[in-house]
Structure formats: structure tokens, C-alpha cells
Design an enzyme around this catalytic site. Structure first.
Site, PDB file in Angstrom:
ATOM      1  N   TYR A  53      -6.341  29.515  -4.266  1.00 32.41           N
ATOM      2  CA  TYR A  53      -5.624  30.524  -3.489  1.00 32.41           C
ATOM      3  C   TYR A  53      -4.885  31.498  -4.399  1.00 32.41           C
ATOM      4  CZ  TYR A  53      -6.554  27.291   0.397  1.00 32.41           C
ATOM      5  OH  TYR A  53      -7.159  26.474   1.315  1.00 32.41           O
ATOM      6  N   HIS A 111     -12.306  20.657  -2.942  1.00 31.67           N
ATOM      7  CA  HIS A 111     -12.285  21.776  -1.984  1.00 31.67           C
ATOM      8  C   HIS A 111     -13.566  21.868  -1.156  1.00 31.67           C
ATOM      9  CE1 HIS A 111      -9.882  25.753  -1.502  1.00 31.67           C
ATOM     10  NE2 HIS A 111     -10.485  25.447  -0.379  1.00 31.67           N
ATOM     11  N   LEU A 192      -5.620  28.469  14.064  1.00 34.00           N
ATOM     12  CA  LEU A 192      -5.357  29.657  14.896  1.00 34.00           C
ATOM     13  C   LEU A 192      -6.486  30.678  14.762  1.00 34.00           C
ATOM     14  CD1 LEU A 192      -1.573  30.035  13.990  1.00 34.00           C
ATOM     15  CD2 LEU A 192      -2.534  29.129  16.123  1.00 34.00           C
TER      16      LEU A 192
HETATM   17  P1  NDP Z   1      -4.688  30.151  10.517  1.00 36.29           P
HETATM   18  O1  NDP Z   1      -5.608  29.803  11.603  1.00 36.29           O
HETATM   19  O2  NDP Z   1      -3.601  29.236  10.159  1.00 36.29           O
HETATM   20  O3  NDP Z   1      -4.108  31.602  10.852  1.00 36.29           O
HETATM   21  C1  NDP Z   1      -3.168  32.253  10.042  1.00 36.29           C
HETATM   22  C2  NDP Z   1      -2.902  33.600  10.684  1.00 36.29           C
HETATM   23  O4  NDP Z   1      -2.301  33.397  11.969  1.00 36.29           O
HETATM   24  C3  NDP Z   1      -1.958  34.467   9.882  1.00 36.29           C
HETATM   25  O5  NDP Z   1      -2.394  35.802  10.033  1.00 36.29           O
HETATM   26  C4  NDP Z   1      -0.622  34.267  10.590  1.00 36.29           C
HETATM   27  O6  NDP Z   1       0.173  35.433  10.502  1.00 36.29           O
HETATM   28  C5  NDP Z   1      -1.047  34.070  12.022  1.00 36.29           C
HETATM   29  N1  NDP Z   1      -0.112  33.219  12.763  1.00 36.29           N
HETATM   30  C6  NDP Z   1       0.530  32.096  12.359  1.00 36.29           C
HETATM   31  N2  NDP Z   1       1.289  31.587  13.344  1.00 36.29           N
HETATM   32  C7  NDP Z   1       1.145  32.427  14.396  1.00 36.29           C
HETATM   33  C8  NDP Z   1       1.696  32.449  15.712  1.00 36.29           C
HETATM   34  N3  NDP Z   1       2.531  31.496  16.138  1.00 36.29           N
HETATM   35  N4  NDP Z   1       1.337  33.479  16.544  1.00 36.29           N
HETATM   36  C9  NDP Z   1       0.480  34.430  16.124  1.00 36.29           C
HETATM   37  N5  NDP Z   1      -0.081  34.455  14.892  1.00 36.29           N
HETATM   38  C10 NDP Z   1       0.254  33.465  14.044  1.00 36.29           C
HETATM   39  O7  NDP Z   1      -5.615  30.514   9.252  1.00 36.29           O
HETATM   40  P2  NDP Z   1      -5.706  30.039   7.737  1.00 36.29           P
HETATM   41  O8  NDP Z   1      -7.084  30.412   7.316  1.00 36.29           O
HETATM   42  O9  NDP Z   1      -4.571  30.499   6.947  1.00 36.29           O
HETATM   43  O10 NDP Z   1      -5.700  28.435   7.806  1.00 36.29           O
HETATM   44  C11 NDP Z   1      -4.531  27.669   7.637  1.00 36.29           C
HETATM   45  C12 NDP Z   1      -4.513  26.971   6.292  1.00 36.29           C
HETATM   46  O11 NDP Z   1      -5.624  26.096   6.140  1.00 36.29           O
HETATM   47  C13 NDP Z   1      -4.652  27.926   5.089  1.00 36.29           C
HETATM   48  O12 NDP Z   1      -3.488  28.679   4.875  1.00 36.29           O
HETATM   49  C14 NDP Z   1      -5.032  26.946   4.002  1.00 36.29           C
HETATM   50  O13 NDP Z   1      -3.888  26.244   3.544  1.00 36.29           O
HETATM   51  C15 NDP Z   1      -5.998  26.025   4.763  1.00 36.29           C
HETATM   52  N6  NDP Z   1      -7.410  26.430   4.624  1.00 36.29           N
HETATM   53  C16 NDP Z   1      -8.263  25.553   3.985  1.00 36.29           C
HETATM   54  C17 NDP Z   1      -9.594  25.880   3.789  1.00 36.29           C
HETATM   55  C18 NDP Z   1     -10.493  24.928   3.073  1.00 36.29           C
HETATM   56  O14 NDP Z   1     -11.631  25.303   2.727  1.00 36.29           O
HETATM   57  N7  NDP Z   1     -10.073  23.702   2.836  1.00 36.29           N
HETATM   58  C19 NDP Z   1     -10.157  27.159   4.267  1.00 36.29           C
HETATM   59  C20 NDP Z   1      -9.208  27.962   5.006  1.00 36.29           C
HETATM   60  C21 NDP Z   1      -7.892  27.590   5.171  1.00 36.29           C
HETATM   61  P3  NDP Z   1       1.488  35.486   9.562  1.00 36.29           P
HETATM   62  O15 NDP Z   1       1.022  35.125   8.192  1.00 36.29           O
HETATM   63  O16 NDP Z   1       1.935  36.897   9.726  1.00 36.29           O
HETATM   64  O17 NDP Z   1       2.470  34.503  10.106  1.00 36.29           O
END
Ligand code: NDP
Length: 281
Positions: A53, A111, A192
Site C-alpha cells: 500500500y 497477499h 463497502l
Molecule cells: P472499502 O469497501 O472499505 O471502501 C472504502 C471507501 O468507502 C472509501 O472511499 C471510504 O471513504 C468509503 N467509506 C468508508 N466508510 C464509509 C461510510 N460509512 N459511508 C460511506 N462511505 C464510506 O474498500 P477498500 O478497498 O479500502 O477495502 C478495505 C480494506 O481492505 C483496505 O483498506 C485494505 O486494508 C483491505 N484490502 C485488501 C485487499 C487484499 O488483496 N488483501 C484488497 C483490497 C482491500 P473515506 O476514505 O472518505 O472514508
């Protein structure tokens, strides 16, 4: 608070905090750190990061957020498949620990599966446990067959982190049950849908209006999260870069979906009827 239990008996809150794309802009940094700290203040423990990341920026920001409060955190990081040789895994882990400003990880994940034989990566994980640099290990983006391969070389994998949300629920067919039966915690990433179309779903909005939280009617995001949290073996790790989102996500822990909600959700986001390959981002 809902919790999830690892095979060694350790329990953590079922809601964790993701950290992909944090630390990328100087403008958002203070709020991202405040958001992670506020999550810990409110009892969350799991913070998920990875060497990938932002080329280490996420780990550095997490390191800042948890400085002086390491014992409040269940810290998860990941080694890239291209670094997952025996020596590469040890070196990656040491570099992650340095960026995070800590002497151990609570969970270290591969990963995704690459070209390095699993036996070699697992041997490195076991060595890291012996050295006290990690407490336990797991994998990410492993489908049913990958888990089968893994089981033929090791029996002590503790977690599988996979894409799981209402728009990507193919794993409801078999993988979730398989991991549960094997005592492996499922970590749901992008619960989400990365804040995209899922959160504008009229069905989620309709259900949200019927659930009250301390801050008023629930939001579609809270319903999407509550749906992942309905399974006692799922640790859901949304990323919240703002305090408002963090607070909303914590409140989702108190929402229990009714059978009628689940039926409406299933009608619009149908459960899989056959095996589909695990999707990954
Ligand atoms: P998410 O599904 O967690 O979505 C994150 C987005 O949703 C951001 O834009 C955030 O905005 C927004 N958000 C958060 N809370 C709310 C809410 N209550 N209402 C509206 N919008 C909201 O996506 P991610 O891809 O980030 O997945 C989560 C985590 O999973 C990653 O951060 C990472 O740690 C992990 N991951 C692991 C992977 C793997 O291959 N192992 C691949 C992808 C993710 P804001 O930032 O403005 O709050």
C-alpha cells in the site's frame, strides 16, 4: 461488541480498519491518523495494512497512528508474492516492522499466491513466529482450491482475507463454509464495495430507513457492513478516512438485520447458485 475468534482462542472485535490508500495525500493525513486513533479509542483493535500500500506509506502512517499504544492494536500486514521466498519474506517482515515502528505483527499474510512454492513462504512464516516477529500467519485472495493446496503443506493458517461484499458474494457458495469448518477466520476486504455504486443501492437505502442508530436512521453503508458482520466467522475491514465514516462504521456493529431484510437483500443481490472463481481487486 461482536467479536471473531481465532483458532488459538484470541478474540478481536468483528470490525477492523483497512488502510489501503491512506497516507497518500498530505492533506488527508491528520484526519486519517485521527480516524484510526478514534477507532482504537472506541474499542476497535484490528488494523490492516500491507507493504504494497503506497509502497510503504500506509504502514508508515499506521505506525504514526499507533505509536505509544501498540498494545491496543491487533496489527495485520502482508508480504507481496514477489517477495515471498524464504529470505524475501523475512526481509519484508523486518522492513514492515520498521515502517510500523513495532517489534511484532499479530498476523502476517501472503497477499496473494504467486510463483514461490507455498512450502517456502510457510517455512518463513514459521521462522518469523519462532523469532517472535509475528504471532500468527495467514493468506489472502485464496480460493477453495488454493486452500486445498495450502492444507497439503500446512495446518496452521489462521486467516484468509478475501473480497466480500454484496456485489461480490460468490464465496457464499463454498469458501466461507470451508474456511469456517477449518477454523480459519475470513477477513472481508472492500466490504463497502470501495465506496462505489453499492452505496447508492435503493434497496440498501430502503432497509437503512427502517433501522435506527443513536445518530438517527441507518445509512446504506451501515447496512452493507452489517450484512458482512452477520456471519460470526467474518472480520470486516472497511477503510474510513474520515471520523464521520469511522463513527458510522462502528455503529453498524449494533445493527442486526432481520430475516425480512436478508430476504430483500438476497432478491437484489442473489446468492451464488454455482461455484464462481474468487474475485480479487
Ligand atoms: P472499502 O469497501 O472499505 O471502501 C472504502 C471507501 O468507502 C472509501 O472511499 C471510504 O471513504 C468509503 N467509506 C468508508 N466508510 C464509509 C461510510 N460509512 N459511508 C460511506 N462511505 C464510506 O474498500 P477498500 O478497498 O479500502 O477495502 C478495505 C480494506 O481492505 C483496505 O483498506 C485494505 O486494508 C483491505 N484490502 C485488501 C485487499 C487484499 O488483496 N488483501 C484488497 C483490497 C482491500 P473515506 O476514505 O472518505 O472514508
Amino acid at each position: 461488541m461482536k467479536t471473531v475468534r481465532f483458532s488459538d482462542g484470541t478474540t478481536v472485535p468483528a470490525l477492523g480498519m483497512g488502510s489501503w490508500n491512506i497516507g497518500d495525500s498530505t492533506a488527508g493525513k491528520a484526519e486519517e491518523i485521527a480516524s484510526l486513533r478514534a477507532g482504537l479509542d472506541r474499542g476497535l483493535k484490528v488494523i490492516d495494512t500491507a507493504e504494497m500500500y503506497g509502497n510503504g506509506r500506509s504502514e508508515r502512517l499506521v505506525g504514526e497512528a499507533i505509536s505509544n499504544r501498540r498494545s491496543d492494536v491487533f496489527l495485520v500486514s502482508k508480504v507481496l508474492p514477489s517477495n515471498a521466498t524464504f529470505n524475501g519474506t523475512i526481509q519484508s517482515c523486518q522492513a514492515s516492522l520498521k515502517r510500523l515502528g513495532t517489534d511484532h505483527l499479530d498476523l502476517y499474510l501472503l497477499h496473494w499466491q504467486g510463483g514461490v512454492p507455498l512450502t517456502e513462504t510457510v517455512e518463513a512464516f514459521e521462522t518469523l513466529i519462532e523469532k517472535g516477529l509475528i504471532r500468527r500467519w495467514g493468506v489472502s485472495n485464496f480460493d477453495t482450491e488454493d486452500m486445498q493446496d495450502l492444507e497439503s503443506v500446512a495446518s496452521d493458517c489462521t486467516a484468509n482475507q478475501i473480497l466480500y461484499n454484496l456485489e461480490a458474494r460468490g464465496v457464499d457458495y463454498d469458501l466461507l463454509a470451508r474456511d469456517r469448518a477449518a477454523g480459519i477466520v475470513t477477513m472481508a476486504y472492500s466490504p463497502l464495495g470501495q465506496g462505489g455504486d453499492l452505496l447508492t443501492s435503493p434497496v440498501l437505502a430502503e432497509i437503512a430507513r427502517e433501522h435506527e442508530t443513536a445518530a438517527g436512521p441507518a445509512t446504506p453503508a451501515q447496512i452493507a457492513l452489517a450484512w458482512t458482520l452477520r456471519d460470526a466467522n467474518i472480520l470486516s475491514i472497511p477503510k474510513a478516512g474520515t471520523l464521520r465514516h469511522l463513527q458510522e462504521n462502528i455503529a453498524a456493529l449494533s445493527i442486526t438485520l432481520r430475516d425480512i431484510d436478508i430476504a430483500r437483500i438476497d432478491a437484489h443481490f442473489p446468492p451464488p447458485r454455482r461455484k464462481t472463481s474468487l474475485e480479487m481487486i
